[in-house]
Design a protein around this motif. Structure first.
Motif, PDB file in Angstrom:
ATOM      1  N   PHE A   1       0.799  -1.219   0.000  1.00 56.68           N
ATOM      2  CA  PHE A   1       0.000   0.000   0.000  1.00 56.68           C
ATOM      3  C   PHE A   1       0.834   1.273   0.000  1.00 56.68           C
ATOM      4  CE2 PHE A   1      -2.647  -3.275   1.955  1.00 56.68           C
ATOM      5  CZ  PHE A   1      -3.788  -3.186   1.169  1.00 56.68           C
ATOM      6  N   GLY A   2       2.120   1.182   0.259  1.00 60.05           N
ATOM      7  CA  GLY A   2       2.944   2.373   0.298  1.00 60.05           C
ATOM      8  C   GLY A   2       2.449   3.342   1.352  1.00 60.05           C
ATOM      9  N   ASN A   3       2.156   4.579   0.927  1.00 60.18           N
ATOM     10  CA  ASN A   3       1.622   5.597   1.828  1.00 60.18           C
ATOM     11  C   ASN A   3       0.139   5.862   1.564  1.00 60.18           C
ATOM     12  OD1 ASN A   3       4.693   6.945   0.999  1.00 60.18           O
ATOM     13  ND2 ASN A   3       4.263   6.319   3.113  1.00 60.18           N
ATOM     14  N   SER A   4      -0.521   4.950   0.859  1.00 59.33           N
ATOM     15  CA  SER A   4      -1.889   5.204   0.393  1.00 59.33           C
ATOM     16  C   SER A   4      -2.954   4.361   1.088  1.00 59.33           C
ATOM     17  CB  SER A   4      -1.961   4.974  -1.128  1.00 59.33           C
ATOM     18  OG  SER A   4      -1.064   5.815  -1.803  1.00 59.33           O
ATOM     19  N   PHE A   5      -2.585   3.661   2.150  1.00 61.95           N
ATOM     20  CA  PHE A   5      -3.534   2.739   2.782  1.00 61.95           C
ATOM     21  C   PHE A   5      -4.803   3.463   3.233  1.00 61.95           C
ATOM     22  CE2 PHE A   5      -4.965   0.143   6.505  1.00 61.95           C
ATOM     23  CZ  PHE A   5      -5.297  -0.990   5.789  1.00 61.95           C
ATOM     24  N   ARG A   6      -4.669   4.581   3.964  1.00 65.27           N
ATOM     25  CA  ARG A   6      -5.842   5.312   4.452  1.00 65.27           C
ATOM     26  C   ARG A   6      -6.657   5.887   3.299  1.00 65.27           C
ATOM     27  NH1 ARG A   6      -4.084   9.825   8.093  1.00 65.27           N
ATOM     28  NH2 ARG A   6      -2.255   9.790   6.741  1.00 65.27           N
ATOM     29  N   LYS A   7      -5.965   6.301   2.238  1.00 69.00           N
ATOM     30  CA  LYS A   7      -6.664   6.842   1.074  1.00 69.00           C
ATOM     31  C   LYS A   7      -7.513   5.766   0.405  1.00 69.00           C
ATOM     32  CE  LYS A   7      -4.311   7.743  -2.665  1.00 69.00           C
ATOM     33  NZ  LYS A   7      -3.348   8.394  -3.580  1.00 69.00           N
ATOM     34  N   TYR A   8      -6.963   4.578   0.252  1.00 70.20           N
ATOM     35  CA  TYR A   8      -7.707   3.485  -0.364  1.00 70.20           C
ATOM     36  C   TYR A   8      -8.915   3.074   0.479  1.00 70.20           C
ATOM     37  CZ  TYR A   8      -3.646   2.888  -3.450  1.00 70.20           C
ATOM     38  OH  TYR A   8      -2.631   3.083  -4.362  1.00 70.20           O
ATOM     39  N   LEU A   9      -8.817   3.248   1.793  1.00 70.22           N
ATOM     40  CA  LEU A   9      -9.930   2.912   2.682  1.00 70.22           C
ATOM     41  C   LEU A   9     -10.954   4.042   2.781  1.00 70.22           C
ATOM     42  CD1 LEU A   9      -8.186   1.123   5.702  1.00 70.22           C
ATOM     43  CD2 LEU A   9      -9.460   0.079   3.815  1.00 70.22           C
ATOM     44  N   GLY A  10     -10.674   5.166   2.150  1.00 71.11           N
ATOM     45  CA  GLY A  10     -11.592   6.301   2.238  1.00 71.11           C
ATOM     46  C   GLY A  10     -11.531   7.010   3.572  1.00 71.11           C
ATOM     47  N   LYS A  11     -10.359   6.930   4.253  1.00 76.24           N
ATOM     48  CA  LYS A  11     -10.201   7.568   5.559  1.00 76.24           C
ATOM     49  C   LYS A  11      -9.553   8.945   5.445  1.00 76.24           C
ATOM     50  CE  LYS A  11     -11.850   4.032   7.789  1.00 76.24           C
ATOM     51  NZ  LYS A  11     -13.181   4.117   8.450  1.00 76.24           N
ATOM     52  N   ILE A  12      -8.928   9.238   4.320  1.00 81.91           N
ATOM     53  CA  ILE A  12      -8.319  10.542   4.088  1.00 81.91           C
ATOM     54  C   ILE A  12      -8.412  10.848   2.599  1.00 81.91           C
ATOM     55  CG2 ILE A  12      -5.991   9.599   3.773  1.00 81.91           C
ATOM     56  CD1 ILE A  12      -4.913  12.125   5.162  1.00 81.91           C
ATOM     57  N   SER A  13      -8.722  12.087   2.265  1.00 81.03           N
ATOM     58  CA  SER A  13      -8.837  12.455   0.856  1.00 81.03           C
ATOM     59  C   SER A  13      -7.447  12.571   0.245  1.00 81.03           C
ATOM     60  CB  SER A  13      -9.574  13.786   0.711  1.00 81.03           C
ATOM     61  OG  SER A  13      -8.748  14.865   1.121  1.00 81.03           O
ATOM     62  N   PRO A  14      -7.316  12.419  -1.073  1.00 82.97           N
ATOM     63  CA  PRO A  14      -6.006  12.569  -1.710  1.00 82.97           C
ATOM     64  C   PRO A  14      -5.370  13.924  -1.430  1.00 82.97           C
ATOM     65  CG  PRO A  14      -7.567  11.572  -3.236  1.00 82.97           C
ATOM     66  CD  PRO A  14      -8.356  11.998  -2.037  1.00 82.97           C
ATOM     67  N   THR A  15      -6.184  14.999  -1.429  1.00 82.10           N
ATOM     68  CA  THR A  15      -5.640  16.327  -1.149  1.00 82.10           C
ATOM     69  C   THR A  15      -5.116  16.419   0.274  1.00 82.10           C
ATOM     70  OG1 THR A  15      -7.047  17.437  -2.781  1.00 82.10           O
ATOM     71  CG2 THR A  15      -6.219  18.775  -0.963  1.00 82.10           C
ATOM     72  N   ASP A  16      -5.880  15.917   1.238  1.00 81.04           N
ATOM     73  CA  ASP A  16      -5.435  15.966   2.628  1.00 81.04           C
ATOM     74  C   ASP A  16      -4.190  15.105   2.839  1.00 81.04           C
ATOM     75  OD1 ASP A  16      -7.412  17.719   3.299  1.00 81.04           O
ATOM     76  OD2 ASP A  16      -8.737  16.237   4.206  1.00 81.04           O
ATOM     77  N   GLN A  17      -4.080  14.021   2.083  1.00 78.03           N
ATOM     78  CA  GLN A  17      -2.879  13.197   2.173  1.00 78.03           C
ATOM     79  C   GLN A  17      -1.664  13.984   1.688  1.00 78.03           C
ATOM     80  OE1 GLN A  17      -2.276  10.281  -0.819  1.00 78.03           O
ATOM     81  NE2 GLN A  17      -1.001   8.956   0.459  1.00 78.03           N
ATOM     82  N   MET A  18      -1.812  14.680   0.546  1.00 76.99           N
ATOM     83  CA  MET A  18      -0.722  15.495   0.024  1.00 76.99           C
ATOM     84  C   MET A  18      -0.350  16.605   1.003  1.00 76.99           C
ATOM     85  SD  MET A  18       0.426  14.500  -2.916  1.00 76.99           S
ATOM     86  CE  MET A  18       0.167  12.758  -2.552  1.00 76.99           C
ATOM     87  N   THR A  19      -1.363  17.221   1.610  1.00 81.04           N
ATOM     88  CA  THR A  19      -1.126  18.295   2.569  1.00 81.04           C
ATOM     89  C   THR A  19      -0.375  17.774   3.788  1.00 81.04           C
ATOM     90  OG1 THR A  19      -3.108  19.487   1.848  1.00 81.04           O
ATOM     91  CG2 THR A  19      -2.245  20.039   4.015  1.00 81.04           C
ATOM     92  N   GLU A  20      -0.742  16.601   4.234  1.00 75.83           N
ATOM     93  CA  GLU A  20      -0.081  15.983   5.388  1.00 75.83           C
ATOM     94  C   GLU A  20       1.393  15.734   5.101  1.00 75.83           C
ATOM     95  OE1 GLU A  20      -0.713  11.662   6.818  1.00 75.83           O
ATOM     96  OE2 GLU A  20      -2.196  12.840   7.935  1.00 75.83           O
TER      97      GLU A  20
END
Length: 511
Positions: free
Chosen positions: A40-59
């Motif tokens: 999953f790399g760094n995208s696990f929460r994104k794939y689960l719908g727990k964080i939006s792609p934009t919020d992931q980038m911001t983080e």
């Protein structure tokens, strides 16, 4: 038994190696990076719908405040997040030919992705050349009366809500308004979703941006095992069926030829009837260093793909920014009052909200730009490295195929670039202050050759909607309003607000 255990261990070991095979990429290059997890790399929460792609980038952006760029992993694939405006300049503009792909339609297997937004290479360049004529000043002026009709309907809806003292979800209201506007201007159809929530385009729009479990699974699968799931389509079959049936019915009603409306469908029919589009190649040069001639076949499939992106991107992006800006106006009454004073002054001169009148509302435009700064509808951009590239003045070389992310929202809300970034201050965009904004730190529409094609239409329809409402009404918080809005983590690309944006309208004459 021992043999079975050894076999199981061996299989697990192979799986682990496959799921971590690229995780030393940034370590070897000496680039700070986010620690990944297998597969999953760094995208696990994104794939689960727990964080939006934009919020992931911001983080990611905020976790490395001193870095010019940060490594991360989209499942097992190395990717790079840019923090430095100069690096962004090279990707979007100066070295565009190294970063022209978006890499979204990875295997060219999804017809709807062959649109001007997600297409790459010669297909993108020729489409850009041919479709630009649909957004000239003369075309916008010709569209304006149609936009005005939709704005009049919007005003009626607001009037009815004020008469009943009702709270209104302006996120939904603006989505219905922009749906009607883009459908009327682009497709020549009077949809009237402002009064009919079950209209066919409104249903289509909701389904495109309503990310279901099926969509999440497909999206994750395509990134985790790209080649294995290359024939999976990101867009659900009903979306493709919806837009295909709609567009085919429209072109059938026009007898498969332009009818003189000069709208987007007319333009697409003109291209379709030529069958072959001729333009200059993006990457191939002749012996004189000039682009070679390239030919692109333009059939029904390509026509539908362009109609799809015009609708999807055109209505949802404007609705997102409009509704966010209205929420800011409700909580910043002094800014709203300045807008109303300007609108009154301009209308005293022009008498009505004409195209020319809207173009004179400079403070209103500043307000809209500030809304775009705080909450850009598309909160990040992605480019793919087309060939091995070394960033100037750095020791960083990346390989072909590496995705490069530009975290627009994070940059536009960084106090290094914008003083008091979480305050709504339209004066930032006063012409006298524009020189204070560092280049490539304000990018709501992108920049360079792939800057948003429909930018001017989106601004025009948004300013018209704001002027129409503020001319007679004041926007105020309601009992369920929230100053600090929360992004829906399940969205894919265009940002949305969790729980909508409830507000109230008050007639100015009765305040």
């Amino acid at each position: 038994m021992a043999v079975i255990l050894i076999l199981i261990f061996f299989i697990l070991f192979l799986l682990y190696m496959e799921g971590t095979k690229n995780f030393k990429y940034w370590d070897k290059k000496g680039i700070p990076y986010c620690r990944p997890i297998p597969f999953f790399g760094n995208s696990f929460r994104k794939y689960l719908g727990k964080i939006s792609p934009t919020d992931q980038m911001t983080e990611i952006y905020r976790n490395f405040p001193e870095a010019k760029c940060v490594g991360c992993f989209e499942s097992v694939h190395p990717a790079l997040v840019l923090r430095d405006p100069q690096l962004i300049k090279h990707v979007l503009v100066a070295d565009f030919l190294h970063f022209y792909p978006k890499g979204i339609n990875m295997h060219q297997t999804e017809p709807l992705l062959n649109n001007i937004f997600s297409a790459d290479g010669d297909l993108w360049k020729v489409l850009r050349q041919k479709l630009t004529v649909g957004f000239t000043t003369s075309k916008l002026k010709a569209m304006y009366p149609v936009l005005q009709q939709q704005a009049d309907r919007l005003e009626k809806i607001v009037y009815e809500a004020t008469a009943k003292c009702e709270e209104v979800d302006v996120r939904d209201l603006m989505a219905r308004f922009t749906t009607d506007a883009i459908v009327a201007c682009g497709f020549g159809v009077d949809e009237n979703s402002l009064n009919d929530e079950s209209s066919i385009f409104r249903k289509l729009g909701k389904r495109i941006f309503d990310i279901k479990l099926r969509d999440q699974l497909v999206f994750a699968s395509k990134f985790i095992a790209t080649d294995t799931f290359k024939h999976f389509r990101i867009f659900a079959p009903e979306i493709e069926d919806y837009i295909t049936n709609i567009v085919k019915s429209i072109i059938k009603a026009r007898d498969y030829k332009p009818i003189g409306r000069r709208d987007f469908i007319d333009l697409l029919l003109e291209l379709r009837n030529k069958q072959t589009l001729i333009g200059g190649s993006l990457t191939k040069l002749d012996e004189n260093g000039l682009p070679e001639k390239c030919e692109i076949g333009f059939d029904d499939s390509l026509l539908i793909a362009q109609a799809f992106i015009l609708f999807a991107a055109g209505y949802e992006t404007s609705a997102a920014t409009l509704s966010f800006t209205m929420n800011q106006l409700a909580y910043n009454p002094e800014v709203q009052k300045k807008c109303q004073v300007e609108i009154d002054s301009v209308l005293k001169e022009h008498g009505e909200i004409s195209y020319e009148a809207v173009m004179k509302m400079k403070y209103l435009e500043m307000v809209f730009k500030e809304g775009l700064r705080m909450y850009p509808p598309i909160g990040f951009f992605v480019r793919q490295c087309a060939k091995k590239y070394t960033f100037p003045e750095t020791n960083l070389t990346i390989d072909k195929g590496i995705s490069v992310f530009i975290p627009v929202q994070a940059i536009q809300n960084d106090e290094k670039h914008f003083e008091e970034p979480h305050q709504f201050i339209p004066e930032r965009f006063d012409p006298n202050n524009m020189n204070n904004i560092k280049k490539y730190t304000y990018l709501p529409f992108g920049d360079g050759p792939r800057i948003c094609l429909g930018m001017r239409l989106g601004i025009l329809e948004s300013l018209l909607a704001l002027a129409t409402i503020l001319r007679k009404y004041t926007i105020v918080p309601s009992v369920n309003s929230r100053r600090n809005l929360i992004t829906d983590p399940t969205i894919a690309l265009v940002q949305n607000i969790k729980g909508g944006i409830p507000l109230k309208f008050v007639p100015r004459a009765t305040q």
